[in-house]
Design a protein around this motif. Structure first.
Motif, PDB file in Angstrom:
ATOM      1  N   ASP A   1      -6.440   6.200  -4.396  1.00 44.57           N
ATOM      2  CA  ASP A   1      -6.382   7.224  -3.146  1.00 44.57           C
ATOM      3  C   ASP A   1      -6.331   6.273  -1.892  1.00 44.57           C
ATOM      4  O   ASP A   1      -5.687   6.614  -0.564  1.00 44.57           O
ATOM      5  CB  ASP A   1      -7.603   8.048  -2.958  1.00 44.57           C
ATOM      6  N   LYS A   2      -6.853   4.934  -2.092  1.00 41.24           N
ATOM      7  CA  LYS A   2      -6.741   3.926  -0.987  1.00 41.24           C
ATOM      8  C   LYS A   2      -5.393   3.372  -0.510  1.00 41.24           C
ATOM      9  O   LYS A   2      -5.170   2.687   0.328  1.00 41.24           O
ATOM     10  CB  LYS A   2      -7.797   2.957  -1.108  1.00 41.24           C
TER      11      LYS A   2
ATOM     12  N   PHE B   1     -10.094  -4.165  -3.167  1.00 36.50           N
ATOM     13  CA  PHE B   1     -10.795  -3.597  -2.251  1.00 36.50           C
ATOM     14  C   PHE B   1     -10.938  -4.328  -0.812  1.00 36.50           C
ATOM     15  O   PHE B   1     -10.831  -3.947   0.289  1.00 36.50           O
ATOM     16  CB  PHE B   1     -12.345  -3.446  -2.577  1.00 36.50           C
TER      17      PHE B   1
ATOM     18  N   GLY C   1      -7.682  -4.229   1.136  1.00 34.15           N
ATOM     19  CA  GLY C   1      -7.490  -2.871   1.682  1.00 34.15           C
ATOM     20  C   GLY C   1      -8.381  -3.030   2.817  1.00 34.15           C
ATOM     21  O   GLY C   1      -7.757  -2.503   3.922  1.00 34.15           O
TER      22      GLY C   1
ATOM     23  N   ASP D   1     -10.218   5.976  -6.915  1.00 32.75           N
ATOM     24  CA  ASP D   1     -10.447   5.703  -5.522  1.00 32.75           C
ATOM     25  C   ASP D   1      -9.535   4.543  -4.893  1.00 32.75           C
ATOM     26  O   ASP D   1      -9.069   4.301  -3.870  1.00 32.75           O
ATOM     27  CB  ASP D   1     -12.016   5.086  -5.218  1.00 32.75           C
ATOM     28  N   MET D   2      -9.086   3.648  -5.967  1.00 29.73           N
ATOM     29  CA  MET D   2      -8.209   2.556  -5.718  1.00 29.73           C
ATOM     30  C   MET D   2      -6.904   3.234  -5.315  1.00 29.73           C
ATOM     31  O   MET D   2      -6.294   2.970  -4.418  1.00 29.73           O
ATOM     32  CB  MET D   2      -8.076   1.661  -6.732  1.00 29.73           C
TER      33      MET D   2
ATOM     34  N   LEU E   1       0.717  -1.029  -0.141  1.00 27.30           N
ATOM     35  CA  LEU E   1      -0.260   0.002  -0.017  1.00 27.30           C
ATOM     36  C   LEU E   1       0.803   1.439  -0.141  1.00 27.30           C
ATOM     37  O   LEU E   1       1.912   1.331   0.729  1.00 27.30           O
ATOM     38  CB  LEU E   1      -0.707   0.028   1.207  1.00 27.30           C
TER      39      LEU E   1
ATOM     40  N   GLY F   1      -6.763  -2.651   6.742  1.00 25.60           N
ATOM     41  CA  GLY F   1      -7.386  -1.521   7.685  1.00 25.60           C
ATOM     42  C   GLY F   1      -7.612  -2.125   9.159  1.00 25.60           C
ATOM     43  O   GLY F   1      -7.288  -1.760   9.998  1.00 25.60           O
TER      44      GLY F   1
ATOM     45  N   LYS G   1       0.461   5.258   0.320  1.00 22.59           N
ATOM     46  CA  LYS G   1      -0.566   6.193   0.735  1.00 22.59           C
ATOM     47  C   LYS G   1       0.203   7.580   0.515  1.00 22.59           C
ATOM     48  O   LYS G   1       1.374   7.818   0.988  1.00 22.59           O
ATOM     49  CB  LYS G   1      -0.914   6.280   2.001  1.00 22.59           C
TER      50      LYS G   1
END
Length: 242
Positions: free
Chosen positions: A190-191, A228, A231, A187-188, A126, A235, A128
């Protein structure tokens, strides 16, 4: 008598104007010279080295505060006050002003902060990015009296941080005709699923125009779903660690 009164009034006004300029002049006449390049846009980890000369310091000034968003690098001090045998690695530093000092020279050395954070979750990486890209300051300098009251306006030089990966991905999104994929891929990205979002975007852009083969579309949706879910998993594990 009328002319005499007018002459007196003009003389008094001129005297008050000169007095006002004498009182307010030193605070507004402070000058800050810069030796070195300060680009309006800078890249992450870009090294900045400049010399700041503060002159015409008003007698009422008791302190000079320095602030910067640059970070320390390579063992060099952020602030190095030449002639004072004084250094500091703090982003915020307050320097007492000695009497009758006509100027202060400080070498400012720092690195543009990195705004990306990389985390590994099993085989998933990931990435960010901090959404803040503007409003960073090379320096903010303010003169104050002994009670902390500012003398005149602060001097500030700001910059924005450019990230080539963000700019390149935005360019890809402008070329994706399908609004659903454009929004979903952003969106992907940004995540933190930067690699996956880019791979799907590249795959879609290889097709001519906006006519996609349904197999590719379904494959893309499947990849999005997997990304998703992973992700969410990352989280959740992060919350448990906290």
């Amino acid at each position: 008598m009328g002319l005499g009164h007018k002459a007196i009034c003009v003389t008094v006004l001129a005297f008050l104007f000169i007095l006002l300029c004498t009182i307010s002049g030193p605070a507004s006449a402070t000058q800050i010279g810069v030796e070195g390049e300060l680009p309006g846009e800078a890249e992450e980890k870009q090294v900045i080295s400049i010399a700041l000369t503060i002159s015409n310091i008003p007698a009422a000034a008791d302190f000079i505060s320095f602030d910067t968003d640059l970070v320390k690098y390579d063992g060099r001090a952020i602030y190095n006050f030449t002639g004072l045998d004084l250094k500091s690695n703090e982003s915020h530093f307050v320097l007492p002003v000695e009497d009758k000092r006509d100027k202060i020279v400080v070498l400012l050395n720092g690195q543009v902060p990195e705004i990306r954070e990389v985390k590994q979750c099993d085989e998933l990486t990931l990435i960010k990015y901090d959404p803040k890209l503007t409003g960073y300051a090379y320096y903010r300098i303010r003169l104050t009296d002994e009670d902390g009251n500012p003398l005149g306006e602060s001097d500030t030089r700001t910059f924005s941080i450019t990230v080539s990966e963000i700019d390149e991905f935005k360019g890809k999104m402008t070329r994706v005709d399908d609004s659903f994929f454009s929004v979903y891929l952003q969106d992907m990205f940004d995540k933190g699923l930067v690699t996956e979002a880019n791979e799907i975007a590249d795959h879609l852009l290889e097709e001519e125009g906006s006519s996609f083969i349904w197999g590719y579309v379904l494959g893309g949706i499947a990849l999005l779903a997997v990304g998703f879910v992973l992700g969410i998993r990352f989280g959740g594990s992060e919350e448990e660690e906290e």
